[in-house]
Design a protein around this motif. Structure first.
Motif, PDB file in Angstrom:
ATOM      1  N   ALA A 151       0.837  -1.208   0.000  1.00  0.00           N
ATOM      2  CA  ALA A 151       0.000   0.000   0.000  1.00  0.00           C
ATOM      3  C   ALA A 151       0.865   1.249   0.000  1.00  0.00           C
ATOM      4  O   ALA A 151       1.861   1.328   0.697  1.00  0.00           O
ATOM      5  CB  ALA A 151      -0.905   0.005   1.219  1.00  0.00           C
ATOM      6  N   GLY A 152       0.502   2.208  -0.830  1.00  0.00           N
ATOM      7  CA  GLY A 152       1.237   3.459  -0.896  1.00  0.00           C
ATOM      8  C   GLY A 152       0.282   4.627  -0.851  1.00  0.00           C
ATOM      9  O   GLY A 152      -0.933   4.480  -1.031  1.00  0.00           O
ATOM     10  N   LEU A 153       0.802   5.796  -0.585  1.00  0.00           N
ATOM     11  CA  LEU A 153      -0.024   7.002  -0.489  1.00  0.00           C
ATOM     12  C   LEU A 153       0.161   7.839  -1.741  1.00  0.00           C
ATOM     13  O   LEU A 153       1.286   8.090  -2.185  1.00  0.00           O
ATOM     14  CB  LEU A 153       0.361   7.806   0.753  1.00  0.00           C
ATOM     15  N   LEU A 154      -0.939   8.255  -2.371  1.00  0.00           N
ATOM     16  CA  LEU A 154      -0.916   9.103  -3.548  1.00  0.00           C
ATOM     17  C   LEU A 154      -1.589  10.417  -3.220  1.00  0.00           C
ATOM     18  O   LEU A 154      -2.654  10.439  -2.581  1.00  0.00           O
ATOM     19  CB  LEU A 154      -1.644   8.422  -4.722  1.00  0.00           C
ATOM     20  N   SER A 155      -1.007  11.504  -3.649  1.00  0.00           N
ATOM     21  CA  SER A 155      -1.623  12.807  -3.365  1.00  0.00           C
ATOM     22  C   SER A 155      -1.167  13.810  -4.403  1.00  0.00           C
ATOM     23  O   SER A 155      -0.124  13.631  -5.043  1.00  0.00           O
ATOM     24  CB  SER A 155      -1.244  13.294  -1.959  1.00  0.00           C
ATOM     25  N   ILE A 156      -1.981  14.835  -4.602  1.00  0.00           N
ATOM     26  CA  ILE A 156      -1.623  15.932  -5.495  1.00  0.00           C
ATOM     27  C   ILE A 156      -1.058  17.068  -4.644  1.00  0.00           C
ATOM     28  O   ILE A 156      -1.756  17.642  -3.802  1.00  0.00           O
ATOM     29  CB  ILE A 156      -2.843  16.429  -6.295  1.00  0.00           C
ATOM     30  N   GLU A 157       0.220  17.343  -4.834  1.00  0.00           N
ATOM     31  CA  GLU A 157       0.864  18.430  -4.116  1.00  0.00           C
ATOM     32  C   GLU A 157       1.065  19.607  -5.062  1.00  0.00           C
ATOM     33  O   GLU A 157       0.760  19.523  -6.264  1.00  0.00           O
ATOM     34  CB  GLU A 157       2.198  17.956  -3.536  1.00  0.00           C
ATOM     35  N   GLN A 158       1.618  20.661  -4.531  1.00  0.00           N
ATOM     36  CA  GLN A 158       1.845  21.853  -5.344  1.00  0.00           C
ATOM     37  C   GLN A 158       2.810  21.559  -6.485  1.00  0.00           C
ATOM     38  O   GLN A 158       2.655  22.077  -7.588  1.00  0.00           O
ATOM     39  CB  GLN A 158       2.393  22.985  -4.468  1.00  0.00           C
ATOM     40  N   ASP A 159       3.807  20.688  -6.217  1.00  0.00           N
ATOM     41  CA  ASP A 159       4.796  20.369  -7.255  1.00  0.00           C
ATOM     42  C   ASP A 159       4.287  19.359  -8.267  1.00  0.00           C
ATOM     43  O   ASP A 159       4.801  19.283  -9.386  1.00  0.00           O
ATOM     44  CB  ASP A 159       6.076  19.827  -6.610  1.00  0.00           C
ATOM     45  N   GLY A 160       3.322  18.543  -7.897  1.00  0.00           N
ATOM     46  CA  GLY A 160       2.843  17.525  -8.809  1.00  0.00           C
ATOM     47  C   GLY A 160       2.270  16.329  -8.078  1.00  0.00           C
ATOM     48  O   GLY A 160       1.845  16.420  -6.920  1.00  0.00           O
ATOM     49  N   LEU A 161       2.291  15.170  -8.753  1.00  0.00           N
ATOM     50  CA  LEU A 161       1.729  13.945  -8.216  1.00  0.00           C
ATOM     51  C   LEU A 161       2.766  13.255  -7.334  1.00  0.00           C
ATOM     52  O   LEU A 161       3.853  12.907  -7.793  1.00  0.00           O
ATOM     53  CB  LEU A 161       1.302  13.022  -9.357  1.00  0.00           C
ATOM     54  N   ALA A 162       2.430  13.040  -6.066  1.00  0.00           N
ATOM     55  CA  ALA A 162       3.380  12.482  -5.102  1.00  0.00           C
ATOM     56  C   ALA A 162       3.112  10.998  -4.869  1.00  0.00           C
ATOM     57  O   ALA A 162       1.968  10.583  -4.670  1.00  0.00           O
ATOM     58  CB  ALA A 162       3.297  13.237  -3.788  1.00  0.00           C
ATOM     59  N   PHE A 163       4.191  10.202  -4.892  1.00  0.00           N
ATOM     60  CA  PHE A 163       4.137   8.775  -4.556  1.00  0.00           C
ATOM     61  C   PHE A 163       4.895   8.600  -3.248  1.00  0.00           C
ATOM     62  O   PHE A 163       6.074   8.963  -3.155  1.00  0.00           O
ATOM     63  CB  PHE A 163       4.778   7.924  -5.656  1.00  0.00           C
ATOM     64  N   ASP A 164       4.219   8.034  -2.261  1.00  0.00           N
ATOM     65  CA  ASP A 164       4.825   7.877  -0.942  1.00  0.00           C
ATOM     66  C   ASP A 164       4.947   6.384  -0.624  1.00  0.00           C
ATOM     67  O   ASP A 164       3.990   5.623  -0.759  1.00  0.00           O
ATOM     68  CB  ASP A 164       3.959   8.583   0.100  1.00  0.00           C
ATOM     69  N   LYS A 165       6.135   5.975  -0.222  1.00  0.00           N
ATOM     70  CA  LYS A 165       6.407   4.580   0.145  1.00  0.00           C
ATOM     71  C   LYS A 165       6.086   3.631  -1.014  1.00  0.00           C
ATOM     72  O   LYS A 165       5.508   2.554  -0.826  1.00  0.00           O
ATOM     73  CB  LYS A 165       5.612   4.187   1.388  1.00  0.00           C
ATOM     74  N   SER A 224      11.068   3.527  -6.703  1.00  0.00           N
ATOM     75  CA  SER A 224      10.781   3.064  -5.348  1.00  0.00           C
ATOM     76  C   SER A 224      11.039   4.188  -4.348  1.00  0.00           C
ATOM     77  O   SER A 224      11.884   5.057  -4.562  1.00  0.00           O
ATOM     78  CB  SER A 224      11.644   1.846  -5.014  1.00  0.00           C
ATOM     79  N   GLY A 225      10.302   4.138  -3.236  1.00  0.00           N
ATOM     80  CA  GLY A 225      10.451   5.161  -2.219  1.00  0.00           C
ATOM     81  C   GLY A 225       9.500   6.314  -2.450  1.00  0.00           C
ATOM     82  O   GLY A 225       8.382   6.146  -2.944  1.00  0.00           O
ATOM     83  N   ASN A 226       9.951   7.507  -2.125  1.00  0.00           N
ATOM     84  CA  ASN A 226       9.130   8.713  -2.286  1.00  0.00           C
ATOM     85  C   ASN A 226       9.567   9.481  -3.525  1.00  0.00           C
ATOM     86  O   ASN A 226      10.760   9.680  -3.766  1.00  0.00           O
ATOM     87  CB  ASN A 226       9.249   9.613  -1.054  1.00  0.00           C
ATOM     88  N   SER A 227       8.591   9.917  -4.315  1.00  0.00           N
ATOM     89  CA  SER A 227       8.894  10.681  -5.528  1.00  0.00           C
ATOM     90  C   SER A 227       7.722  11.587  -5.867  1.00  0.00           C
ATOM     91  O   SER A 227       6.584  11.338  -5.445  1.00  0.00           O
ATOM     92  CB  SER A 227       9.207   9.751  -6.706  1.00  0.00           C
ATOM     93  N   VAL A 228       8.013  12.618  -6.667  1.00  0.00           N
ATOM     94  CA  VAL A 228       6.987  13.550  -7.127  1.00  0.00           C
ATOM     95  C   VAL A 228       7.147  13.723  -8.630  1.00  0.00           C
ATOM     96  O   VAL A 228       8.245  14.019  -9.124  1.00  0.00           O
ATOM     97  CB  VAL A 228       7.105  14.916  -6.429  1.00  0.00           C
ATOM     98  N   VAL A 229       6.059  13.517  -9.374  1.00  0.00           N
ATOM     99  CA  VAL A 229       6.072  13.676 -10.827  1.00  0.00           C
ATOM    100  C   VAL A 229       5.463  15.026 -11.166  1.00  0.00           C
ATOM    101  O   VAL A 229       4.308  15.308 -10.831  1.00  0.00           O
ATOM    102  CB  VAL A 229       5.282  12.538 -11.515  1.00  0.00           C
ATOM    103  N   LYS A 230       6.239  15.867 -11.835  1.00  0.00           N
ATOM    104  CA  LYS A 230       5.788  17.211 -12.175  1.00  0.00           C
ATOM    105  C   LYS A 230       5.066  17.251 -13.514  1.00  0.00           C
ATOM    106  O   LYS A 230       4.061  17.945 -13.685  1.00  0.00           O
ATOM    107  CB  LYS A 230       6.981  18.161 -12.190  1.00  0.00           C
TER     108      LYS A 230
END
Length: 843
Positions: free
Chosen positions: A604-618, A712-718
């Motif tokens: 299970a991972g966390l997805l969210s829309i942040e100011q920089d873009g689409l965030a992938f957590d864990k 893998s890990g934490n990343s943000v797609v702009k």
């Protein structure tokens, strides 16, 4: 009067008797009579000698215990039961080129035969080996069988049976137990495990894999002769041992360990003449004396090798050799290789792999305990263990750069010689006992040993048979591919045919290795006539595990009217592809868009829309972005361009973006993988994920779904864009040279290549660098951080569009060369990705 000797020959005892007397003068007539008598006696002796030889041969055959014949028959049955299906297979990988080479030799180029005795084997540019007897074995088969694979595989099986039988006789000689039954069981177990080894599928079920099998045949003959020499000196046996040793070397260099074997036998097994012979110095001198003929033969071999090749070592050279050197230490430190030797299961091929793995583990534990008990009880002779240790070393040193086995047992053939002492050690651990009086514990261990030996043979045999079936099926698919291609090329339509997806491997098996082997498969002697239409392939010139096709060349052919055929392994046929669809639209990172649904998987991972873009957590590496209902024309788009920000993984793990493609909701197929590097000061980095460099991108007329996994890990797609290659890398074209079916340009003498580079659509390009590789170095064979090893020259040609004339002098040496262009900005930083590689054959 001076003494003289009268010789009398005793016909029964076969000895001469000398008696002393006085010298007498023989009258002329008496001398004539005596000469006639002597001649008659000589004729009688020759007749008696012939009959005596025949009598001894018959006596020898009768003296061989019938149990040995039974054991050899069991070995034969084991080989046929496990590998018998091999004769139904077809030529694989290099085999196609080898048979084509033999056809040329026998029809138009007989000089090729002598060339293999005076130079490199088959003049292969990526290797430096001296193996004329290997070619001789193939040539004999070709004279008999032509292009019929059945005969070639029958020869492989014959030599393999002989290898196992010779190992049986060798271990029988080495056995030091006072029980003849134990020595026999040791030999039978060693030969049986060797014959049933799953690590031998590559050697048996690939025609060219015979290089180890045939070399081992001569190696073992020499080995056995050396053991016989340790008990009784004979010029005939010495000659056989030397001839077999040299023959083994001329098949493959792995036989080089024979002088060390001779030294060990001379040191450990040749009996001394006096009590002082137990002295280490005297034993060493005795070993040198015993082994010197083989040392002298080795020196002579290396002299001939140097004169023919210009080197003493050889093996894989240029790009292949450099790649092996880079990874040699890592392969020796890889403990997974040891695990794959003990548990030789092709990944994903056995449904009950965990059960087999567990059962083998139990057997190995019992074997180890048995061995430990015998060692502690000093039942196994120390000299036998020392000899086995030396034998292991002689089989490992020649492959110090080749050590390692892939997940699907790729490269197991390099361990063929290694499995001889390995099988012998397992058998010794189970059955050897140097004590004359066996106790109750010994009898109990014997029962356990027998059960372990039988069980291990059955499991290995089952695994080997299942693994060999992969090779047999791969051969049948290669045959189907060749037949289908020849059927397409026999129709004279005036339109070129483009072949994609030519099968390369299947679960570790070699199939059609490169463009040249595919070409061989559609030419005589495999085909009855020459192809009637032009064709093109997009395979590597030699071999590349990470080969990327030249999409620019492919799209040029497809847009000019060429017919495109993609191979289907499931249906075993070429499917014609007629492209359709449009271009990609712009994508934005916004939630709720059905066209850009987020696909998750794994943990299970966390997805969210942040100011920089689409965030992938864990993210565990399975979560990513799904692009659906694209209806995309593969000819119009080439790259997925992603702006991404990542965090470092604990322990410095790899961060990758993988691309998967599918059409019509079919199973997704991976087409590329990009490893991310450190982004430096910039928080976001632009990643170019190649799509069209893999033939699977062009397998279907349209692309409907594209899935991109995030690191893998934490990343943000702009941002994410799908773009044509003109915006991502320079476009390179070559004029002025002839080009073959695989896109390789021929350059010789005064030939000149007009190279044009266009990077005008990439933006902000100030300069272009043209990189020229070293001879027989291929850029695709190296990782990005190692590719500088392959570069020979860097030519600055300036501007966003430029031309450069390349002549013979721009290439260092002869062989295969590659060029590629890199666009740079005014600060010298790279823009986009390097161009597609262009290959030249320089003479």
């Amino acid at each position: 009067m001076p003494p003289f000797a009268i010789e009398k020959f005793n016909m029964r005892s076969s000895v001469y008797v000398r008696s002393s007397g006085s010298q007498a003068v023989t009258p002329p007539r008496a001398r004539i009579v005596t000469g006639l008598q002597n001649r008659a006696m000589n004729n009688t002796l020759q007749t008696e000698s012939t009959s005596e030889s025949q009598r001894r041969q018959g006596a020898f055959l009768k003296s061989v215990p019938s149990s040995i014949y039974i054991d050899l028959l069991l070995i034969l049955i084991c080989v046929i039961a496990v590998f018998g299906r091999t004769i139904t297979s077809y030529f694989l990988a290099d085999d196609l080129g080898e048979i084509r080479y033999l056809h040329r030799m026998c029809t138009a180029e007989p000089n090729l035969f002598l060339a293999n005795f005076t130079g490199n084997y088959m003049q292969i540019p990526g290797m430096s080996v001296y193996r004329p007897f290997l070619l001789l074995s193939l040539l004999i088969d070709f004279f008999i069988w032509k292009a019929n694979a059945v005969g070639f595989y029958a020869t492989n099986l014959l030599f393999y049976v002989l290898d196992a039988a010779l190992l049986y006789l060798i271990v029988l000689q080495l056995g030091s137990s006072k029980s003849a039954l134990r020595n026999r069981l040791t030999a039978l177990t060693a030969a049986g495990l060797f014959a049933l080894s799953p690590l031998h599928c590559e050697s048996v079920s690939w025609v060219l894999g015979r290089v180890d099998i045939v070399s081992a045949f001569f190696y073992e003959i020499s080995f056995l002769a050396i053991l016989l020499l340790s008990k009784s000196k004979s010029r005939l046996i010495t000659g056989i041992a030397l001839a077999a040793f040299i023959s083994g070397l001329l098949v493959k260099e792995m036989a080089i360990g024979i002088p060390v074997i001779a030294f060990l036998v001379g040191w450990l097994y040749v009996p001394g003449q006096t009590r002082q012979d137990g002295n280490p110095v005297i034993a060493f001198k005795r070993a040198i004396t015993f082994s010197w003929p083989f040392l002298a033969a080795t020196v002579a071999y290396f002299i001939v090798r140097f004169l023919c090749l210009g080197t003493l070592v050889g093996g894989y050279v240029a790009g292949f050799g450099a790649s092996q050197d880079e990874n040699a230490i890592a392969r020796w430190l890889d403990v997974d290789t040891l695990q794959r030797i003990a548990f030789p299961l092709v990944q994903g091929h056995f449904q009950s792999a965990h059960l087999i793995w567990g059962f083998l583990l139990v057997l190995y534990c019992l074997l180890f305990c048995n061995f430990a008990v015998r060692l502690l009880a000093r039942q196994i002779p120390l000299k036998l263990l020392i000899f086995l240790g030396g034998w292991f070393v002689t089989t490992l040193l020649p492959i110090y750069k080749l050590w390692g086995i892939g997940y699907n047992l790729e490269g197991a053939r390099f361990l063929f010689f290694f499995t001889m002492p390995l099988s012998t050690l397992l058998a010794v651990a189970l059955f050897q006992n140097d004590e004359s009086d066996e106790k109750l514990l010994d009898r109990s261990l014997f029962t356990v040993s027998s059960a372990v030996a039988v069980s291990l043979a059955l499991v290995w045999g089952y695994v080997a048979a299942k693994t060999d079936l992969i090779w047999v099926n791969a051969g049948k698919e290669v045959k189907a591919t060749a037949i289908a291609a020849r059927a397409i090329l026999k129709n004279e339509t005036g339109v070129p045919a483009v072949f994609l997806g030519i099968p390369k491997e299947s679960k570790g098996t070699h199939m059609i290795l490169n463009g040249d082997t595919f070409k061989s498969a559609v030419l005589p002697p495999f085909a009855e006539e020459q192809p009637k239409r032009a064709f093109a392939t997009f395979d590597p010139e030699m071999y590349s595990p990470e080969y990327r096709m030249n999409a620019q060349r492919f799209k040029s052919l497809a847009s000019s009217g060429a017919e495109v055929f993609a191979w289907s392994s499931e249906k075993r046929q070429f499917n014609k592809v007629e492209f359709a669809g449009g271009t990609a639209r712009d994508f934005k990172i916004t939630p709720g868009n059905q066209m850009q649904g987020i696909k998750t998987g794994g943990k299970a991972g966390l997805l969210s829309i942040e100011q920089d873009g689409l965030a992938f957590d864990k993210n565990d590496g399975t979560q990513g972005i799904q692009l659906s209902q694209l209806h995309l024309n593969p000819l119009k788009e080439d790259y997925a361009v992603i702006e991404v920000k990542t965090e470092s993984l604990p322990g410095g793990g790899k961060k990758q973006i993988n691309a998967f493609v599918s059409a019509n909701a079919e199973e997704q197929r991976q087409i590329s993988s990009v490893t991310l590097t450190e982004s430096g000061k910039e928080p976001f980095q632009t990643i170019y994920v190649p799509l069209s460099s893999n033939w699977k991108w062009f397998e279907k007329p349209t692309i409907n779904d594209l899935f991109l996994t995030m690191p893998s890990g934490n990343s943000v797609v702009k941002s994410l864009r799908i773009q044509p290659e003109e915006r991502c890398r320079p476009q390179v074209t070559v004029a002025g040279l002839s080009v073959n079916e695989n896109g390789t340009y021929w350059c010789a003498g005064d030939d000149k290549a007009q190279v044009s580079v266009d990077a005008s659509t990439m933006g902000n390009v100030a300069d272009i660098t043209l990189e020229v590789s070293k001879a027989n170095y291929f850029f695709d064979n190296f990782k990005d951080d190692q590719i500088s090893v392959a570069v020979d020259k860097k030519l600055q040609i300036g501007g966003s569009t430029a031309q450069r004339t390349l002549s013979r002098k721009d290439f260092t040496g002869a062989g295969f060369f590659q060029i590629r262009a890199i666009a740079r900005d005014k600060n010298g930083a790279q823009i986009g990705t390097p161009s597609a590689c262009i290959t030249f054959s320089v003479h």
